[in-house]
Enzyme design. Sequence first.
Site, PDB file in Angstrom:
ATOM      1  N   HIS A  60       0.802  -1.224   0.000  1.00 11.11           N
ATOM      2  CA  HIS A  60       0.000   0.000   0.000  1.00 11.11           C
ATOM      3  C   HIS A  60       0.835   1.275   0.000  1.00 11.11           C
ATOM      4  CE1 HIS A  60      -3.798  -2.071   0.316  1.00 11.11           C
ATOM      5  NE2 HIS A  60      -3.378  -2.759   1.360  1.00 11.11           N
ATOM      6  N   GLN A 106      -0.404 -13.547   5.342  1.00  9.41           N
ATOM      7  CA  GLN A 106      -1.533 -12.769   5.842  1.00  9.41           C
ATOM      8  C   GLN A 106      -2.852 -13.457   5.517  1.00  9.41           C
ATOM      9  OE1 GLN A 106       0.245  -8.475   4.665  1.00  9.41           O
ATOM     10  NE2 GLN A 106      -1.840  -8.439   5.468  1.00  9.41           N
TER      11      GLN A 106
END
Length: 263
Positions: free
Chosen positions: A45, A147
């Site tokens: 991100h 994740q």
Amino acid sequence: MKNAFKDALKVGRPQIGLWLGLANSYSAELLAGSGFDWLLIDGEHAPNNVQTVLTQLQAIAPYPSQPVVRPSWNDPVQIKQLLDVGAQTLLIPMVQNADEARNAVAATRYPPAGIRGVGSALARASRWNRIPDYLHQANDAMCVLVQIETREAMSNLASILDVDGIDGVFIGPADLSADMGFAGNPQHPEVQAAIENAIVQIRAAGKAPGILMANEALAKRYLELGALFVAVGVDTTLLARGAEALAARFGAEKKLSGASGVY
């Protein structure tokens, strides 16, 4: 070769971290001296690429803080490049099932254990072939964290935990809360129940649970439940909120952010 972060997880020593999103080696070095056990260089991100990750790894290297790098995707080509510039611990985003977890592990291992391409003469990781026997030591130094960020991944957690080579499982509260229908509200009771159950399950399987949570009370709660690598803040948020608070004390009219998400 050693991986101090991996060694700490193995012995069950909690590691407190900070997220790096400024994509800058100068700020990375500043924060490396601030006392955190680990620093997450975010390639998913934040505006990072291989070159900016490299300079941050170089900036952090003299300090005790250990770097963890998050690629933008579970991509073996990108993973290979990040390992070659010196990343040893990777946080792989959006892993949905055991097959994807196995692919992540394979991308970090040289053959025959995996598919990592051999280019050690060009690699900072091997100190350009100055580390004796690097090709035979590197696999054991890798730390793979995956994740889980969706209901699908949560439902597949048991099989993900069975994958050899997975050192830890990181729960992504922002994406998980969105997937559960509570976008921007990771503190919703249903989301919290899912997170807490996952932490207990991960730890019971002998893996390291991890999470990012800037809410201090929740971060401490996760540590009490057995989380072993917990990021408790983000550099961009620390800078923005600190600057806003300072300006406000001198009469600036900008309204301070009331955001209550993970970051």
